[in-house]
Design an enzyme around this catalytic site. Structure first.
Site, PDB file in Angstrom:
ATOM      1  N   ASP A   1       0.886  -1.265   0.011  1.00 12.47           N
ATOM      2  CA  ASP A   1      -0.221   0.030   0.227  1.00 12.47           C
ATOM      3  C   ASP A   1       0.823   1.315   0.258  1.00 12.47           C
ATOM      4  O   ASP A   1       1.981   1.219   0.542  1.00 12.47           O
ATOM      5  CB  ASP A   1      -0.897   0.053   1.327  1.00 12.47           C
ATOM      6  CG  ASP A   1      -1.965   0.953   1.101  1.00 12.47           C
ATOM      7  OD1 ASP A   1      -3.167   0.627   1.094  1.00 12.47           O
ATOM      8  OD2 ASP A   1      -1.901   2.324   1.258  1.00 12.47           O
ATOM      9  N   ILE A   2       0.227   2.238  -0.783  1.00 17.29           N
ATOM     10  CA  ILE A   2       1.040   3.346  -0.961  1.00 17.29           C
ATOM     11  C   ILE A   2       1.254   4.239   0.498  1.00 17.29           C
ATOM     12  O   ILE A   2       2.132   5.104   0.770  1.00 17.29           O
ATOM     13  CB  ILE A   2       0.734   4.322  -2.108  1.00 17.29           C
ATOM     14  CG1 ILE A   2       1.876   5.098  -2.612  1.00 17.29           C
ATOM     15  CG2 ILE A   2      -0.431   4.858  -1.494  1.00 17.29           C
ATOM     16  CD1 ILE A   2       1.465   5.968  -3.844  1.00 17.29           C
TER      17      ILE A   2
ATOM     18  N   HIS B   1     -10.299  -5.429  -3.289  1.00 16.93           N
ATOM     19  CA  HIS B   1      -8.932  -5.475  -2.831  1.00 16.93           C
ATOM     20  C   HIS B   1      -8.956  -5.998  -1.335  1.00 16.93           C
ATOM     21  O   HIS B   1      -9.850  -5.591  -0.693  1.00 16.93           O
ATOM     22  CB  HIS B   1      -8.088  -4.073  -2.987  1.00 16.93           C
ATOM     23  CG  HIS B   1      -8.829  -2.913  -2.464  1.00 16.93           C
ATOM     24  ND1 HIS B   1      -9.531  -2.180  -2.933  1.00 16.93           N
ATOM     25  CD2 HIS B   1      -8.407  -2.150  -0.972  1.00 16.93           C
ATOM     26  CE1 HIS B   1     -10.083  -1.109  -2.423  1.00 16.93           C
ATOM     27  NE2 HIS B   1      -9.364  -1.149  -1.158  1.00 16.93           N
TER      28      HIS B   1
HETATM   29  P1  5GP Z   1      -9.795   1.301   0.446  1.00 17.38           P
HETATM   30  O1  5GP Z   1     -10.035   2.690   1.410  1.00 17.38           O
HETATM   31  O2  5GP Z   1     -10.442   1.606  -0.826  1.00 17.38           O
HETATM   32  O3  5GP Z   1     -10.240   0.247   1.201  1.00 17.38           O
HETATM   33  O4  5GP Z   1      -8.256   1.249   0.374  1.00 17.38           O
HETATM   34  C1  5GP Z   1      -7.518   1.756  -1.044  1.00 17.38           C
HETATM   35  C2  5GP Z   1      -5.995   1.617  -0.447  1.00 17.38           C
HETATM   36  O5  5GP Z   1      -5.418   2.009  -1.781  1.00 17.38           O
HETATM   37  C3  5GP Z   1      -5.660   2.646   0.362  1.00 17.38           C
HETATM   38  O6  5GP Z   1      -5.082   2.001   1.576  1.00 17.38           O
HETATM   39  C4  5GP Z   1      -4.740   3.747  -0.488  1.00 17.38           C
HETATM   40  O7  5GP Z   1      -3.531   3.828   0.354  1.00 17.38           O
HETATM   41  C5  5GP Z   1      -4.100   2.616  -1.433  1.00 17.38           C
HETATM   42  N1  5GP Z   1      -3.773   3.153  -2.699  1.00 17.38           N
HETATM   43  C6  5GP Z   1      -4.724   4.232  -3.385  1.00 17.38           C
HETATM   44  N2  5GP Z   1      -3.869   4.588  -4.453  1.00 17.38           N
HETATM   45  C7  5GP Z   1      -2.943   3.804  -4.494  1.00 17.38           C
HETATM   46  C8  5GP Z   1      -1.604   3.720  -5.482  1.00 17.38           C
HETATM   47  O8  5GP Z   1      -1.522   4.424  -6.199  1.00 17.38           O
HETATM   48  N3  5GP Z   1      -0.624   2.828  -5.110  1.00 17.38           N
HETATM   49  C9  5GP Z   1      -0.816   1.966  -3.973  1.00 17.38           C
HETATM   50  N4  5GP Z   1       0.129   1.104  -4.062  1.00 17.38           N
HETATM   51  N5  5GP Z   1      -1.851   2.119  -3.047  1.00 17.38           N
HETATM   52  C10 5GP Z   1      -2.635   3.210  -3.557  1.00 17.38           C
END
Ligand code: 5GP
Ligand code: ZN
Length: 119
Positions: free
Chosen positions: A30-31, A105
């Site tokens: 995760d970024i 994810h």
């Molecule tokens: P959600 O909130 O949708 O469950 O999680 C999305 C996750 O994707 C977040 O933890 C966010 O940090 C990660 N994320 C968003 N954009 C990117 C990206 O461009 N690269 C990576 N490696 N992670 C990302």
């Protein structure tokens, strides 16, 4: 899906720190890590969220979860070394679930004790 960040990561159009890839899934760090270990496991097929899951993809989600736990528990450096202390496996779905990227994810968080319940 052409405007999906995670589809772009799968295609190599956006860089990511890849951990694992096969014909049906992709795992990467995760970024914005929320724990010392924080990686995501995603299907290559664009599925918007867990609540849009179709019958034909149920077994795929099982394989994603299985790969997530394998990576988490495998000792470093090939895995992330959470076998002894455990980890958290999270799937956020839609607005109230806190989903910000509309491509299914599995989050895997570990390397420290995590509180419960979430805020
Ligand atoms: P959600 O909130 O949708 O469950 O999680 C999305 C996750 O994707 C977040 O933890 C966010 O940090 C990660 N994320 C968003 N954009 C990117 C990206 O461009 N690269 C990576 N490696 N992670 C990302
Ligand atoms: Zn996508």
């Amino acid at each position: 899906m052409s405007d999906c960040i995670f589809c772009k990561i799968i295609k190599g159009e956006i860089p990511a720190r890849k951990i694992y890839e096969d014909e049906e899934m992709f795992a990467f760090h995760d970024i914005t890590p929320m724990a010392p270990v924080h990686f995501l496991v995603i299907p290559k097929k664009h599925i918007s969220n867990l609540m849009e899951l179709e019958a034909e993809d149920i077994a795929l989600v099982g394989r994603l979860l299985n790969k997530a736990q394998q990576i988490a528990k495998e000792p470093k450096p090939t895995g992330l070394g959470c076998g002894e202390n455990g980890a958290r496996f999270v799937i956020n779905a839609k607005r109230d679930g806190g989903q910000t990227v509309d491509h299914l994810h599995i989050h895997v968080l570990g390397g420290r004790a995590l509180s419960w319940p979430p805020g």
